[in-house]
Scaffold this motif. Sequence first.
Motif, PDB file in Angstrom:
ATOM      1  N   PRO A 129       0.787  -1.297   0.022  1.00 61.24           N
ATOM      2  CA  PRO A 129       0.130  -0.072  -0.110  1.00 61.24           C
ATOM      3  C   PRO A 129       0.712   1.322  -0.030  1.00 61.24           C
ATOM      4  CG  PRO A 129       0.055  -1.035   2.142  1.00 61.24           C
ATOM      5  CD  PRO A 129       0.848  -2.028   1.264  1.00 61.24           C
ATOM      6  N   MET A 130       0.284   2.351  -0.652  1.00 60.71           N
ATOM      7  CA  MET A 130       1.101   3.643  -0.711  1.00 60.71           C
ATOM      8  C   MET A 130       0.746   4.333   0.602  1.00 60.71           C
ATOM      9  SD  MET A 130       2.440   3.544  -3.640  1.00 60.71           S
ATOM     10  CE  MET A 130       2.464   5.415  -4.275  1.00 60.71           C
ATOM     11  N   GLU A 131       1.950   4.957   1.317  1.00 63.43           N
ATOM     12  CA  GLU A 131       1.781   5.766   2.561  1.00 63.43           C
ATOM     13  C   GLU A 131       1.420   7.188   2.146  1.00 63.43           C
ATOM     14  OE1 GLU A 131       5.054   5.120   5.281  1.00 63.43           O
ATOM     15  OE2 GLU A 131       5.946   3.686   3.892  1.00 63.43           O
ATOM     16  N   VAL A 132       1.258   7.709   0.971  1.00 65.43           N
ATOM     17  CA  VAL A 132       0.844   8.966   0.657  1.00 65.43           C
ATOM     18  C   VAL A 132      -0.346   8.900  -0.185  1.00 65.43           C
ATOM     19  CG1 VAL A 132       3.275  10.059   0.848  1.00 65.43           C
ATOM     20  CG2 VAL A 132       2.384   9.381  -1.406  1.00 65.43           C
ATOM     21  N   LYS A 133      -1.031  10.081   0.029  1.00 67.52           N
ATOM     22  CA  LYS A 133      -2.367  10.160  -0.816  1.00 67.52           C
ATOM     23  C   LYS A 133      -2.575  11.442  -1.455  1.00 67.52           C
ATOM     24  CE  LYS A 133      -4.967  11.192   3.477  1.00 67.52           C
ATOM     25  NZ  LYS A 133      -3.720  11.712   3.882  1.00 67.52           N
ATOM     26  N   PRO A 134      -3.467  11.572  -2.516  1.00 65.35           N
ATOM     27  CA  PRO A 134      -3.608  12.874  -2.974  1.00 65.35           C
ATOM     28  C   PRO A 134      -4.111  13.881  -1.786  1.00 65.35           C
ATOM     29  CG  PRO A 134      -4.529  11.190  -4.513  1.00 65.35           C
ATOM     30  CD  PRO A 134      -4.220  10.609  -3.055  1.00 65.35           C
ATOM     31  N   GLY A 135      -3.408  15.203  -2.160  1.00 62.51           N
ATOM     32  CA  GLY A 135      -3.823  16.233  -1.048  1.00 62.51           C
ATOM     33  C   GLY A 135      -2.680  16.307  -0.053  1.00 62.51           C
ATOM     34  N   ASP A 136      -1.853  15.285   0.178  1.00 58.32           N
ATOM     35  CA  ASP A 136      -0.868  15.551   1.105  1.00 58.32           C
ATOM     36  C   ASP A 136       0.376  16.536   0.653  1.00 58.32           C
ATOM     37  OD1 ASP A 136      -1.585  13.551   2.765  1.00 58.32           O
ATOM     38  OD2 ASP A 136      -0.242  11.890   2.049  1.00 58.32           O
ATOM     39  N   ARG A 137       0.729  17.134   1.520  1.00 55.22           N
ATOM     40  CA  ARG A 137       1.910  18.304   1.223  1.00 55.22           C
ATOM     41  C   ARG A 137       3.245  17.400   1.737  1.00 55.22           C
ATOM     42  NH1 ARG A 137       0.879  24.344   2.612  1.00 55.22           N
ATOM     43  NH2 ARG A 137       3.125  24.047   2.192  1.00 55.22           N
ATOM     44  N   VAL A 138       3.991  17.272   0.681  1.00 57.95           N
ATOM     45  CA  VAL A 138       5.197  16.426   1.012  1.00 57.95           C
ATOM     46  C   VAL A 138       6.616  17.038   0.673  1.00 57.95           C
ATOM     47  CG1 VAL A 138       4.101  14.201   0.297  1.00 57.95           C
ATOM     48  CG2 VAL A 138       5.290  15.569  -1.501  1.00 57.95           C
ATOM     49  N   LEU A 139       7.706  16.708   1.131  1.00 56.14           N
ATOM     50  CA  LEU A 139       9.002  17.063   1.002  1.00 56.14           C
ATOM     51  C   LEU A 139       9.535  16.014   0.139  1.00 56.14           C
ATOM     52  CD1 LEU A 139      10.208  18.516   4.415  1.00 56.14           C
ATOM     53  CD2 LEU A 139       9.238  19.904   2.356  1.00 56.14           C
ATOM     54  N   TYR A 140      10.399  16.481  -0.906  1.00 49.85           N
ATOM     55  CA  TYR A 140      11.219  15.567  -1.805  1.00 49.85           C
ATOM     56  C   TYR A 140      12.579  15.819  -1.946  1.00 49.85           C
ATOM     57  CZ  TYR A 140       9.319  19.061  -5.217  1.00 49.85           C
ATOM     58  OH  TYR A 140       9.126  19.950  -5.860  1.00 49.85           O
ATOM     59  N   GLY A 141      13.344  14.954  -2.486  1.00 48.68           N
ATOM     60  CA  GLY A 141      14.612  15.285  -2.788  1.00 48.68           C
ATOM     61  C   GLY A 141      15.055  16.513  -3.876  1.00 48.68           C
ATOM     62  N   LYS A 142      15.726  17.259  -3.786  1.00 45.35           N
ATOM     63  CA  LYS A 142      15.981  18.475  -4.758  1.00 45.35           C
ATOM     64  C   LYS A 142      16.155  18.106  -6.150  1.00 45.35           C
ATOM     65  CE  LYS A 142      19.078  22.458  -5.308  1.00 45.35           C
ATOM     66  NZ  LYS A 142      19.963  23.509  -4.842  1.00 45.35           N
ATOM     67  N   TYR A 143      16.943  17.097  -6.498  1.00 48.71           N
ATOM     68  CA  TYR A 143      17.021  16.675  -8.051  1.00 48.71           C
ATOM     69  C   TYR A 143      16.162  15.156  -8.174  1.00 48.71           C
ATOM     70  CZ  TYR A 143      20.471  20.187  -7.724  1.00 48.71           C
ATOM     71  OH  TYR A 143      20.956  21.188  -7.572  1.00 48.71           O
ATOM     72  N   SER A 144      14.962  15.123  -7.445  1.00 44.71           N
ATOM     73  CA  SER A 144      14.456  13.791  -7.569  1.00 44.71           C
ATOM     74  C   SER A 144      13.426  13.705  -8.814  1.00 44.71           C
ATOM     75  CB  SER A 144      13.823  13.498  -6.330  1.00 44.71           C
ATOM     76  OG  SER A 144      14.419  13.131  -5.198  1.00 44.71           O
ATOM     77  N   GLY A 145      12.956  12.503  -9.158  1.00 44.32           N
ATOM     78  CA  GLY A 145      11.861  12.627 -10.239  1.00 44.32           C
ATOM     79  C   GLY A 145      12.179  13.215 -11.690  1.00 44.32           C
ATOM     80  N   THR A 146      11.104  13.203 -12.496  1.00 46.53           N
ATOM     81  CA  THR A 146      11.084  13.668 -13.706  1.00 46.53           C
ATOM     82  C   THR A 146      10.025  14.774 -13.924  1.00 46.53           C
ATOM     83  OG1 THR A 146      11.543  11.470 -14.622  1.00 46.53           O
ATOM     84  CG2 THR A 146      10.537  13.007 -16.084  1.00 46.53           C
ATOM     85  N   GLU A 147      10.605  15.890 -14.586  1.00 41.78           N
ATOM     86  CA  GLU A 147       9.475  17.106 -14.911  1.00 41.78           C
ATOM     87  C   GLU A 147       8.649  16.969 -15.787  1.00 41.78           C
ATOM     88  OE1 GLU A 147      11.888  20.584 -14.636  1.00 41.78           O
ATOM     89  OE2 GLU A 147      12.043  20.410 -12.403  1.00 41.78           O
ATOM     90  N   VAL A 148       7.465  16.858 -15.760  1.00 40.75           N
ATOM     91  CA  VAL A 148       6.645  16.955 -16.942  1.00 40.75           C
ATOM     92  C   VAL A 148       5.609  18.128 -17.050  1.00 40.75           C
ATOM     93  CG1 VAL A 148       6.548  14.466 -17.118  1.00 40.75           C
ATOM     94  CG2 VAL A 148       4.772  15.450 -15.891  1.00 40.75           C
ATOM     95  N   THR A 149       5.119  18.498 -18.267  1.00 37.50           N
ATOM     96  CA  THR A 149       4.128  19.509 -18.463  1.00 37.50           C
ATOM     97  C   THR A 149       3.055  19.030 -18.972  1.00 37.50           C
ATOM     98  OG1 THR A 149       5.917  21.245 -18.914  1.00 37.50           O
ATOM     99  CG2 THR A 149       3.764  21.814 -19.525  1.00 37.50           C
TER     100      THR A 149
END
Length: 99
Positions: A60-80
């Motif tokens: 199960p996921m620990e986060v859900k829509p609407g949660d405010r989160v902190l994430y790593g500075k260079y994490s993930g992929t940006e999309v538009t």
Amino acid sequence: MSAANKIQPLADRVVVKALEEAEQMRGGLYIPDTAKEKPQEGEIVAVGPGKVNDDGGRSPMEVKPGDRVLYGKYSGTEVTVDGDEYLILRESDVLAIVN
């Protein structure tokens, strides 16, 4: 139609909308946008179904829509999508939920 309806992340990925930092003035000088750091706080807009375990079940996921989160500075992929910028990252790249 929101990003949650247009982007459905897979496995343990989440879609985050970065929260803009308030413009700050230090020592009477405005900091231009080009000198500001990338935001590291955002709001979850969509979550995947969870990572598949070795036994075929899903964690199960620990986060859900609407949660405010902190994430790593260079994490993930940006999309538009429709002119709005989002970040797709793995749940493990989320550092904390902000209460």
